[in-house]
Structures are given as structure tokens and as C-alpha cells.
Write an enzyme that holds these catalytic residues in place. Sequence first.
Site, short mmCIF file in Angstrom:
data_model
loop_
_atom_site.label_atom_id
_atom_site.label_comp_id
_atom_site.label_asym_id
_atom_site.label_seq_id
_atom_site.Cartn_x
_atom_site.Cartn_y
_atom_site.Cartn_z
N CYS A 1 30.35 31.83 99.94
CA CYS A 1 30.85 31.30 98.68
C CYS A 1 29.88 31.63 97.55
CB CYS A 1 31.08 29.80 98.69
SG CYS A 1 32.24 29.26 99.93
N HIS B 1 25.04 48.50 135.78
CA HIS B 1 25.20 47.13 136.28
C HIS B 1 26.49 46.49 135.76
CE1 HIS B 1 21.18 47.21 138.06
NE2 HIS B 1 20.93 48.02 137.05
N TRP C 1 34.50 31.65 100.89
CA TRP C 1 34.52 32.05 102.31
C TRP C 1 34.89 30.78 103.05
CZ3 TRP C 1 32.13 30.80 106.92
CH2 TRP C 1 32.22 31.73 107.95
N GLU D 1 31.73 45.67 113.01
CA GLU D 1 31.90 44.76 111.87
C GLU D 1 32.66 45.39 110.70
OE1 GLU D 1 28.48 43.25 109.65
OE2 GLU D 1 27.33 44.99 110.26
N ARG E 1 29.55 37.42 98.83
CA ARG E 1 29.27 36.14 99.48
C ARG E 1 30.51 35.51 100.12
NH1 ARG E 1 24.46 34.11 98.10
NH2 ARG E 1 25.14 32.08 98.81
N ASN F 1 29.53 25.42 97.36
CA ASN F 1 29.18 26.32 98.46
C ASN F 1 28.47 25.48 99.50
OD1 ASN F 1 28.10 28.27 100.14
ND2 ASN F 1 26.50 28.87 98.70
N GLY F 2 28.96 25.51 100.75
CA GLY F 2 28.32 24.73 101.81
C GLY F 2 29.34 23.95 102.59
N GLU G 1 22.54 47.89 117.26
CA GLU G 1 22.83 47.92 115.82
C GLU G 1 23.97 48.89 115.51
OE1 GLU G 1 22.38 46.19 113.36
OE2 GLU G 1 22.51 47.44 111.58
N LYS H 1 27.33 47.70 113.68
CA LYS H 1 27.85 48.29 112.43
C LYS H 1 29.30 48.73 112.64
CE LYS H 1 25.63 47.19 110.11
NZ LYS H 1 24.34 46.59 109.92
N LYS I 1 28.22 38.00 103.19
CA LYS I 1 26.88 38.55 103.22
C LYS I 1 25.83 37.54 103.63
CE LYS I 1 23.87 41.82 102.26
NZ LYS I 1 23.79 42.81 103.34
C1 F6R Z 1 25.16 42.82 109.83
C2 F6R Z 1 24.59 41.84 108.94
C3 F6R Z 1 24.24 40.52 109.50
C4 F6R Z 1 22.91 40.02 108.90
C5 F6R Z 1 22.64 38.59 109.35
C6 F6R Z 1 21.30 38.09 108.85
O1 F6R Z 1 25.39 44.02 109.17
O2 F6R Z 1 24.43 42.05 107.78
O3 F6R Z 1 24.18 40.54 110.88
O4 F6R Z 1 21.90 40.87 109.32
O5 F6R Z 1 23.66 37.76 108.88
O6 F6R Z 1 21.26 38.11 107.46
P1 F6R Z 1 19.90 37.96 106.67
O7 F6R Z 1 19.10 39.19 106.95
O8 F6R Z 1 20.28 37.83 105.24
O9 F6R Z 1 19.21 36.75 107.21
#
Ligand code: F6R
Length: 609
Positions: free
Chosen positions: A2, A505, A75, A489, A27, A101-102, A482, A486, A604
Site C-alpha cells: 500500500c 533425490h 495491496w 514471480e 507498493r 497501510n498495514g 534466485e 525471478k 515491492k
Molecule cells: C523478489 C523480491 C522479494 C524481496 C523480499 C525482501 O524479486 O523482490 O523476494 O527480495 O521481499 O525484500 P527487501 O529486500 O526489501 O527486504
Amino acid sequence: MCGIIGYIGKKEALPIIVEGLKRLEYRGYDSAGIVIIDETNTPYIVKTKGKIKDLEEKLNFKKIQGTFGVGHTRWATHGEPSDANAHPHFDCKKEIFVVHNGIIENYSRLKEQLQKEGHRFITETDTEVLPHLIEKYFKGNLEEAVRLALKKVIGAYAIAVICLKDPEKIVFARQSSPLIVGLGKGENFIASDVPAILGYTKKVIYLDDGEMGVITKDDFQIFNLDNQVVSKKSHYVQWSLSQAEKGGFDHFMLKEIMEEPGAIQNAIRGRIMLEEGMVKFGGLENVIDKLKNIDRLIITAMGTALLAGRVGEYMIEEYAQIPVEIENASEFRYKKPMLRKNDVLLAISQSGETADTLFATKEVKRKGVLTLGVINVVGSSIAREVDAGVYNHAGPEIGVAATKSFVSQLTILALLTVFLGRQKEMSLVMGRRILEELLKIPDFVKQILAKRDKIKELAEKYQNYQNFLFLGRKYNYPIAQEGALKLKEITYIHAEGYPAGEMKHGPIAMIDKNFPSVVIAPKDSVYEKMISNIQEIKARKGKIIAITTEGNIEMGQLADDVIYIPKTLEMLTPILSVVPLQLFAYYIAVLKGLDPDKPRNLAKSVTVE
Ligand code: F6R
């Protein structure tokens, strides 16, 4: 999670608020809304399900004049994304407007009580209790009503409140969700994050938990929930507006991947003492003596930042000879960890606002352990919570998928390895060797980026597969995870990342001609083992995309497709091998017509548990 923006001044509030919302859209983006108060004290509320562009369409042709108001991009936590559940929420008389937000944890009990007292609720949100609670306590002064209402609230919040009966002011408060005040001339702002207001002011105040306040067009005041005035320092933000814009790229994600050489350079700048084979971290100077006695480093983070930490574990254990433990912050905060006197906690977070990482850090700090941070956003909650730390200086990362922050985190972990190692057994020669190689990494990344068309071709070739396995060993095992993260997501293709040795395994059962594997196999200490795994996949007719070191002809004969990365030290290969994987995911998302900057269901900055 949010985004909130509020403006009060002399200009038309609507365009400022809409622009701010666009900058905060990373956000959350399932619904949005605004309220603007015009000069006759009439509120104009527009709310919609969808993104800010949907809000703009709804606003089209509406001439909403007014010099103060608030906006919100959501969000969803409580209540599905819908016009009604979008913020702002209001009281029974439609005179008090709240964006939030929260999560209000005790909302159902509060709602029940308020309903008994005659308040009418029209949404499924937790937020709606706030305007009604404020209504209940309102006796003519909005700050006081908000303060009394918040005393009844349990949970996390950043809020902005407007009231028609006490106009020309915006009241705000923060508890566990970020909020800043932006100070201008004849105008003031509140926002969840700096980019929302960068176009207007760079002078900001970072609020702390338990603080609230009020802005008018010419003034501001901050106090706590006990009504004591809190004096706060303002800070000058270093980020420029252009850093927070797409700058000609189709998406922030691609722009941010292309910025990686610069992000690595910024992480290194001023920190390398090549002659001495040493690293200087201004932010760690106060705790250097404690770090000399470190017995164990515990790294905590979430998502991509956690995977950076996992690479750091390999680096620090191998070269600095310090035991490292990796803890997923969401688990760690509820564990009963066995902490020892000379343990040090390192929290890694791009946003510095991730709730799990923040609370894990607080808990460990409370137990007397030294806490450090590797954080990108200056002044963020975790940056302020830790005892000492290192900033990434990677610039704003707006795309929801972490990219440049990840390579920056890896760079800082490599520097930290030298920093810690040189206090222990690491030789001058080894310190210099790592640093010399690290200085070449920005150019190596540029070389990979220059060949991005080749990765685009691979994306075209593989875009229709439904499943992918990503494999790596040692330093590149977290990169396999990772790469899978990527891909899933932003493209919604199912992908798993495994240590290659684990494949036999269980996961190997899935391999057939329709299940390709992305194998990260640079010429390093585990290369031969990776070749055995490639043979095992080939024997089951699985397709292979390999990432290996330039000049490795053998791989051309084994894999269906090969991506080459420059030769470097084994510990630094993850900074290179991850780049093609980020691009691969990006191009597939674009080919599928998806928006990589705003993947479904994600946001984010995850400021709720
Ligand atoms: C994946 C991604 C998330 C963040 C995670 C931690 O692409 O962006 O997995 O890495 O939410 O976020 P921060 O680094 O802001 O604590």
C-alpha cells in the site's frame, strides 16, 4: 504494501497526488483512490479496483479542484480488491477520510463494538474501523481524535486523515509501516516513500514508530501518542527524480538490470583500499572492535535478499573463516534461537521495511546481540533499527522483482568478506586478489548486458514450457534458487531451484523432453560435478540451458543452449551468473504480455507478516 500520499499547499492537489500514486504503485496495485477537498470544503472521492491508470480513466474529464487531499494505492489484506474496499474509507457522516497501510489486528473486536454503538460499515476492510473510531472521539480537534483512536488500535499502520469539520490539515501516524513527511515552501507532503514526492522536495522527516503529527500548508508538528511534542531532524535526500523514472526503458525492471554495473560501482566506491588489501566501511567503524571478536554471523532476510545472504554464507565461511548461519526472518522471529555473546546479526533488505526482517532484527537486538544491516533505502526502518550498517547506494528500485539490489548486496557481501577476513587470517595477497577482481565486475556485467539479444532469443525459444528446473552448486546454488524465483514471480511459470546434487533425490523424476533445466556451471571447483548432472538430465532427454565461463567449448557440445559469462573468481561468479537469469525471466514476461514491474499478487515492500 500500500502506498500513501498526501498534499496540502497552494497548487492543485489532484495531479500531485496522482503522480505520487504512480510512483508508489510498486507498493501495491490492486485498487486505488483519492479524496480531494475543494475550496467550499466539499470532498471529491474517486475509488476504483485496478491500477492507477484505471483511477485516471475514472477521473477523466472530472475537474476536481482543491489544494489538499490524500491518495492510496492498495495491496489487499482484508477484503478483495473492489471499488468499495479501495481507500479512502470514511465515517458514517462522510466527514472523516482515512488512507491506511498495514493491518489493524484487533479490527473485528473494534468493529463489533462500533456497530453496537450505531456505526454503519460498508466495506470488508480492517481499515474502516479507523474513520469510525476517529468519529467517535472527535470533539472538534482532529489530532486529538486520531490520537485517542490509535490508543485503542493494535496492529501496524501508516495513516493519513482528513476531516471536513477541522479542515486545512492532514493528520498522520506511524506504527510499523513506513511514512515520511516532505517539507516544501508553502506546501507540505506525507508519503510512504521518497520517490512519491521527489519532484517537489528533497527535504524529508522520517517518522518513527509511535509518532504522529499534523501538516498544514505552512507548518508541521510531530508528537507521540501521549501528546508529547517530538523534535525531529530533517534529512536531505540524495536520490534524483530521474533515478525514479523509467528513462526511456519499457519497464523499470529492464532499466534496473541495465543499471547493475553502476549499482556495483556505487557499492564499491570509496570502500576499497587496494594497497592494504582492505575494505573501509564508514558505517561499521563504531563497532569494529566488537567485529574483531565475532564468533558467528547470523544472516537474516527474506526472498531475494535471503538468497544474497546465502551466497554471503559461502563467501564468508570460505574466505573469512567465520561460521555463518542463514535464517529466514519469518521463521527466525518466532524461533527460540540459541544466541551467544559474540554472535552478530546481519539483516539484508533492499527496502529496509520488510516486516519479518525488521521484527527478527528487533528481537535479536533486544537479546543484546550486535545488529548490522545491508540496506538500500536510507532512513528506512531497519536502517534505523540496526546498531551499525552499510548502505547499498543502488538508487531507488521500483520494479517489484529485485534485480540491481541483489547484485549490489552480493558486492557488499564480497567486500564484507574481505573486511572480516582481514581482521582474522586472510592474507594481504588474498585480500588484494578479491578486491582487484571485484573492481573488474562492473565491466564484466556490461559485457553480459551487451549480449542481451541472445538471451531474448532464448526467451522466445523457451517461453511456452510450463516447468523449469534450475540447478547450481556451492556459490551458484542460491543463484539457481534466485533464477527460479525471478522466473516464477514475473512469468508465473513453475520453476524450482535446487542444489544440483539434490536432483537425484527426487526432482529428477520430473525430467523429460518437456521439462528444461537451467544449469549454472561456470568453470569452478564443482564444474566436473555439474557436468555429471548435465549428463544425467541428457540421458532423460531433458533440454539444457547452461551458463558457463567464456571459452568453455565442451559445454557447447553438451547443452542445447549456452550463455557465456566472463571468467572471474569462483566467489564472484554469482554476480555475473544471475544477470542472464534476470534477463531471461524479464523477456519471457514481456513475450507473454505480462507487466514485469507489477507481477500479480505481489508488492515491492512487504510490510505485513
Ligand atoms: C523478489 C523480491 C522479494 C524481496 C523480499 C525482501 O524479486 O523482490 O523476494 O527480495 O521481499 O525484500 P527487501 O529486500 O526489501 O527486504
